[in-house]
Design a protein around this motif. Sequence first.
Motif, PDB file in Angstrom:
ATOM      1  N   LYS A   1       0.823  -1.213   0.000  1.00  0.00           N
ATOM      2  CA  LYS A   1       0.000   0.000   0.000  1.00  0.00           C
ATOM      3  C   LYS A   1       0.858   1.263   0.000  1.00  0.00           C
ATOM      4  O   LYS A   1       0.371   2.345  -0.346  1.00  0.00           O
ATOM      5  N   LEU A   2       2.099   1.125   0.384  1.00  0.00           N
ATOM      6  CA  LEU A   2       2.990   2.276   0.439  1.00  0.00           C
ATOM      7  C   LEU A   2       3.437   2.667  -0.961  1.00  0.00           C
ATOM      8  O   LEU A   2       3.581   1.823  -1.849  1.00  0.00           O
ATOM      9  N   SER A   3       3.660   3.950  -1.154  1.00  0.00           N
ATOM     10  CA  SER A   3       4.203   4.412  -2.431  1.00  0.00           C
ATOM     11  C   SER A   3       5.665   4.002  -2.524  1.00  0.00           C
ATOM     12  O   SER A   3       6.284   3.608  -1.533  1.00  0.00           O
ATOM     13  N   LEU A   4       6.244   4.071  -3.700  1.00  0.00           N
ATOM     14  CA  LEU A   4       7.646   3.720  -3.883  1.00  0.00           C
ATOM     15  C   LEU A   4       8.535   4.589  -3.006  1.00  0.00           C
ATOM     16  O   LEU A   4       9.489   4.088  -2.389  1.00  0.00           O
ATOM     17  N   ASN A   5       8.193   5.865  -2.910  1.00  0.00           N
ATOM     18  CA  ASN A   5       8.981   6.777  -2.068  1.00  0.00           C
ATOM     19  C   ASN A   5       8.902   6.375  -0.595  1.00  0.00           C
ATOM     20  O   ASN A   5       9.911   6.400   0.129  1.00  0.00           O
ATOM     21  N   GLN A   6       7.699   5.983  -0.149  1.00  0.00           N
ATOM     22  CA  GLN A   6       7.526   5.559   1.241  1.00  0.00           C
ATOM     23  C   GLN A   6       8.294   4.264   1.519  1.00  0.00           C
ATOM     24  O   GLN A   6       8.904   4.112   2.584  1.00  0.00           O
ATOM     25  N   GLN A   7       8.249   3.347   0.580  1.00  0.00           N
ATOM     26  CA  GLN A   7       8.979   2.091   0.740  1.00  0.00           C
ATOM     27  C   GLN A   7      10.478   2.344   0.887  1.00  0.00           C
ATOM     28  O   GLN A   7      11.145   1.778   1.752  1.00  0.00           O
ATOM     29  N   GLN A   8      10.996   3.210   0.025  1.00  0.00           N
ATOM     30  CA  GLN A   8      12.424   3.522   0.070  1.00  0.00           C
ATOM     31  C   GLN A   8      12.791   4.272   1.351  1.00  0.00           C
ATOM     32  O   GLN A   8      13.842   4.016   1.956  1.00  0.00           O
ATOM     33  N   THR A   9      11.921   5.176   1.776  1.00  0.00           N
ATOM     34  CA  THR A   9      12.169   5.928   3.010  1.00  0.00           C
ATOM     35  C   THR A   9      12.193   4.996   4.219  1.00  0.00           C
ATOM     36  O   THR A   9      13.053   5.122   5.101  1.00  0.00           O
ATOM     37  N   LEU A  10      11.257   4.053   4.249  1.00  0.00           N
ATOM     38  CA  LEU A  10      11.213   3.071   5.330  1.00  0.00           C
ATOM     39  C   LEU A  10      12.506   2.260   5.366  1.00  0.00           C
ATOM     40  O   LEU A  10      13.110   2.073   6.429  1.00  0.00           O
ATOM     41  N   GLN A  11      12.930   1.791   4.220  1.00  0.00           N
ATOM     42  CA  GLN A  11      14.153   0.991   4.146  1.00  0.00           C
ATOM     43  C   GLN A  11      15.371   1.791   4.621  1.00  0.00           C
ATOM     44  O   GLN A  11      16.223   1.277   5.345  1.00  0.00           O
ATOM     45  N   GLN A  12      15.439   3.055   4.227  1.00  0.00           N
ATOM     46  CA  GLN A  12      16.566   3.899   4.614  1.00  0.00           C
ATOM     47  C   GLN A  12      16.560   4.189   6.118  1.00  0.00           C
ATOM     48  O   GLN A  12      17.620   4.243   6.752  1.00  0.00           O
ATOM     49  N   GLU A  13      15.382   4.358   6.692  1.00  0.00           N
ATOM     50  CA  GLU A  13      15.280   4.608   8.134  1.00  0.00           C
ATOM     51  C   GLU A  13      15.750   3.384   8.922  1.00  0.00           C
ATOM     52  O   GLU A  13      16.412   3.516   9.963  1.00  0.00           O
ATOM     53  N   VAL A  14      15.405   2.203   8.435  1.00  0.00           N
ATOM     54  CA  VAL A  14      15.857   0.971   9.092  1.00  0.00           C
ATOM     55  C   VAL A  14      17.383   0.872   9.020  1.00  0.00           C
ATOM     56  O   VAL A  14      18.047   0.506   9.998  1.00  0.00           O
ATOM     57  N   GLN A  15      17.944   1.200   7.857  1.00  0.00           N
ATOM     58  CA  GLN A  15      19.402   1.171   7.706  1.00  0.00           C
ATOM     59  C   GLN A  15      20.069   2.165   8.654  1.00  0.00           C
ATOM     60  O   GLN A  15      21.109   1.869   9.250  1.00  0.00           O
ATOM     61  N   ARG A  16      19.475   3.348   8.792  1.00  0.00           N
ATOM     62  CA  ARG A  16      20.047   4.360   9.690  1.00  0.00           C
ATOM     63  C   ARG A  16      20.001   3.905  11.137  1.00  0.00           C
ATOM     64  O   ARG A  16      20.900   4.201  11.923  1.00  0.00           O
ATOM     65  N   LEU A  17      18.937   3.182  11.480  1.00  0.00           N
ATOM     66  CA  LEU A  17      18.851   2.650  12.847  1.00  0.00           C
ATOM     67  C   LEU A  17      19.983   1.662  13.109  1.00  0.00           C
ATOM     68  O   LEU A  17      20.561   1.633  14.198  1.00  0.00           O
ATOM     69  N   GLY A  18      20.307   0.859  12.090  1.00  0.00           N
ATOM     70  CA  GLY A  18      21.417  -0.083  12.229  1.00  0.00           C
ATOM     71  C   GLY A  18      22.738   0.634  12.437  1.00  0.00           C
ATOM     72  O   GLY A  18      23.563   0.233  13.268  1.00  0.00           O
ATOM     73  N   THR A  19      22.948   1.727  11.691  1.00  0.00           N
ATOM     74  CA  THR A  19      24.168   2.522  11.844  1.00  0.00           C
ATOM     75  C   THR A  19      24.223   3.172  13.221  1.00  0.00           C
ATOM     76  O   THR A  19      25.278   3.208  13.871  1.00  0.00           O
ATOM     77  N   LYS A  20      23.079   3.655  13.671  1.00  0.00           N
ATOM     78  CA  LYS A  20      22.993   4.284  14.996  1.00  0.00           C
ATOM     79  C   LYS A  20      23.339   3.280  16.090  1.00  0.00           C
ATOM     80  O   LYS A  20      24.047   3.603  17.052  1.00  0.00           O
TER      81      LYS A  20
END
Length: 271
Positions: free
Chosen positions: A82-101
């Motif tokens: 249901k998420l737009s492509l932009n939302q999907q990519q943003t979600l993925q990037q936020e998860v990656q940033r959490l891993g870096t954090k």
Amino acid sequence: MRSQPAILVILVATRRLVMMVPEITQIQQSLDQLDKKTVELTHKVHEQYGQYLTLLGPAVSQKLIQASYHLCTQVNPASFLKLSLNQQQTLQQEVQRLGTKLQETLKAVTQPLTDVTHHESVDPEHLSHLLQDMEQAILDALRQISQQANECLQEYDIVNINSMDLLFDIARKAAEQGRPITSAPHLIKALMDDQNDSPEDSSEPVVAIFLQLSDLEFNDAEVMNERHQLRQLWQELKTLQEAFTKKQREKTVAEATAAWRASWFPAEVSE
């Protein structure tokens, strides 16, 4: 004026005190050696924890991404679509940033131990408490990142958790009872009776991210090997603690014995 017998008693007591000085000195020398060994062990532990956390950080980040992937593609794929492509990519990037954090947080865990490595003397008991605090800090970091990841996924309607505290409380009780907590990849599945007002909805289990240190170590050979090395150092510390406590007790007894003998003087008996 003191009588000759009294003077003789004082001389004997003084001689005994002088004889005990070497014993106390030897005990102190043993304590100094144990202190030296503790300082050396502190540096070894510091280096080993550095290696361990350097491997653990990326391993956790990878598992975090895998858990998020599983939730988005296997547990709630319809919600992700249901998420737009932009939302999907943003979600993925936020998860990656959490891993870096998380990796940065884990690196900071060793700072108190780094400070102690500059000390010329280290008490084994203090070092033990410090390492216990570090272990707790690692567990707290994993729980915090799990919670933040779930909150992120909830923003995109991938998960629905009304009470994060209740969810982790369920996990804690399951761990205490020896029941399995997570299912691959690092997901907790739990029934939360007070999640919704609707009885029908309350029967649906909540699936969420729950990163567990034991799972991470078990499934990563390199991380497991580093943990094994840490366990050996923990055992060395325990041995040092026991020896240090024993020698401290011996010194206290020797000093008390010397003080007793030094202060001993026969009481005058009135006729």
